[in-house]
Motif scaffolding. Structure first.
Motif, short mmCIF file in Angstrom:
data_model
loop_
_atom_site.label_atom_id
_atom_site.label_comp_id
_atom_site.label_asym_id
_atom_site.label_seq_id
_atom_site.Cartn_x
_atom_site.Cartn_y
_atom_site.Cartn_z
N GLU A 1 15.94 48.18 -25.16
CA GLU A 1 16.54 47.11 -25.01
C GLU A 1 17.57 46.62 -26.05
O GLU A 1 18.31 46.02 -26.18
N GLU B 1 21.84 39.41 -34.66
CA GLU B 1 23.08 39.72 -34.83
C GLU B 1 23.90 39.94 -35.78
O GLU B 1 24.77 40.69 -35.93
N HIS C 1 22.64 57.28 -24.81
CA HIS C 1 23.67 56.27 -25.36
C HIS C 1 24.35 56.89 -26.70
O HIS C 1 24.96 56.52 -27.30
N GLN D 1 32.15 50.44 -31.23
CA GLN D 1 31.03 50.84 -31.35
C GLN D 1 30.45 51.67 -32.73
O GLN D 1 31.56 52.19 -33.32
N HIS E 1 24.78 47.83 -28.04
CA HIS E 1 26.23 48.35 -27.42
C HIS E 1 26.93 46.97 -26.93
O HIS E 1 28.24 47.09 -26.98
N GLN E 2 26.18 46.02 -26.33
CA GLN E 2 27.01 44.96 -25.93
C GLN E 2 27.47 44.26 -27.25
O GLN E 2 28.65 43.65 -26.67
N LEU E 3 26.90 44.01 -28.43
CA LEU E 3 27.50 43.12 -29.47
C LEU E 3 28.71 44.10 -30.19
O LEU E 3 29.69 43.12 -30.40
N ARG E 4 28.74 45.29 -29.85
CA ARG E 4 29.63 46.01 -30.74
C ARG E 4 30.40 46.78 -29.45
O ARG E 4 30.99 48.02 -29.76
N SER E 5 30.66 46.21 -28.44
CA SER E 5 31.16 46.83 -27.35
C SER E 5 32.79 47.23 -27.51
O SER E 5 33.25 48.24 -27.01
N GLN E 6 33.61 46.40 -28.58
CA GLN E 6 34.97 46.57 -28.99
C GLN E 6 34.93 47.60 -29.99
O GLN E 6 36.11 48.29 -30.10
N GLN F 1 20.55 48.76 -26.10
CA GLN F 1 21.56 47.99 -24.97
C GLN F 1 22.18 46.84 -25.77
O GLN F 1 23.38 46.47 -25.35
N LYS F 2 21.30 46.19 -26.50
CA LYS F 2 21.91 44.85 -27.17
C LYS F 2 22.80 45.15 -28.07
O LYS F 2 23.96 44.78 -28.24
#
Length: 237
Positions: free
Chosen positions: A102, A76, A145, A115, A108-113, A105-106
């Motif tokens: 995978e 992370e 993506h 990108q 994108h989840q971590l940097r969702s706010q 996807q991870k």
């Protein structure tokens, strides 16, 4: 992305991630030095620094080659540290594409706010006779993506390697022009990377590159990373 106080040179940080043995280290060194070192397994992360010229303008690039990207120990800290991410898979390994999926996807989840630009590379295109992943599969993943996609051969010095990084750095430069300067304290580097003037991206003759080999437990130790969405964490792997 950061701007140097001394000379106002833009700085871009890139994290290179992917399953073991897909060619991450070879890719990074090939891009920065035009040399092929072959792929090797390591328990260390590698941090590279190089001043390049993109479209006749200098840009300082820092690249972290993350040695392990196991989802159970997903890196992370490098993702929050990075301004862009290069995800690498091996066209001769279907498992490496699944892993890349995978990882993306991870990210994108971590940097969702906020990108970050991503680049998907299918390596080992010279091993067509061993192919397990069709090009359309990689291209479809990239479309899903919203990122650039290339199949390359690090071993054969594919010209698309440089085109891919050019596009990524240009995208980062565009983002930089609309962002406030991000303040980071950069660790002093050691060692030397030697480049030449072949290709679209060239090394600044007045400033050589550097590389530091870091154990995972030490790479981000004592470094405070500020996430773009106002989250602050002390990095530790």
């Amino acid at each position: 992305m950061k701007t140097e106080d001394k000379n106002n040179m833009p700085k871009v940080r890139i994290a290179v991630i992917g399953k073991s043995n897909v060619g991450k280290s070879a890719l990074t060194v090939r891009y920065l030095t035009r040399r092929y070192i072959g792929e090797y397994r390591s328990n260390t992360d590698l941090l590279y620094r190089q001043t390049l010229t993109i479209n006749n303008a200098p840009i300082e690039v820092e690249v972290v080659d993350v040695c392990s990207c196991d989802l159970a120990r997903f890196p992370e800290e490098p993702i929050f540290w990075a301004d862009a991410c290069v995800v690498v898979y091996d066209i001769t390994s279907k498992k490496s594409l699944t892993h890349a999926t995978e990882l993306m996807q991870k990210v994108h989840q971590l940097r969702s706010q906020h990108q970050i630009p991503m680049l998907l590379l299918g390596n080992k295109a010279d091993l067509e006779h061993l192919r397990e992943v069709e090009e359309i599969e990689g291209r479809t993943l990239a479309v899903q993506h919203g990122c650039q996609f290339y199949e390359v051969s690090v071993a054969e010095n594919s010209s698309l390697i440089y085109s891919a990084f050019d596009v990524l750095l240009s995208e980062c430069r565009s983002v930089l022009s609309t962002q406030k300067t991000r303040k980071f304290s950069v660790s002093k580097m050691i060692g030397t990377l030697i480049g030449n003037n072949n290709g679209k991206v060239t090394t600044n003759a007045n400033q050589g590159g550097t590389v530091v080999v870091c154990h995972k437990s030490d790479l981000y130790k004592s470094r405070v990373l500020k996430r773009r969405h106002n989250f602050t964490a002390t990095a530790s792997l």
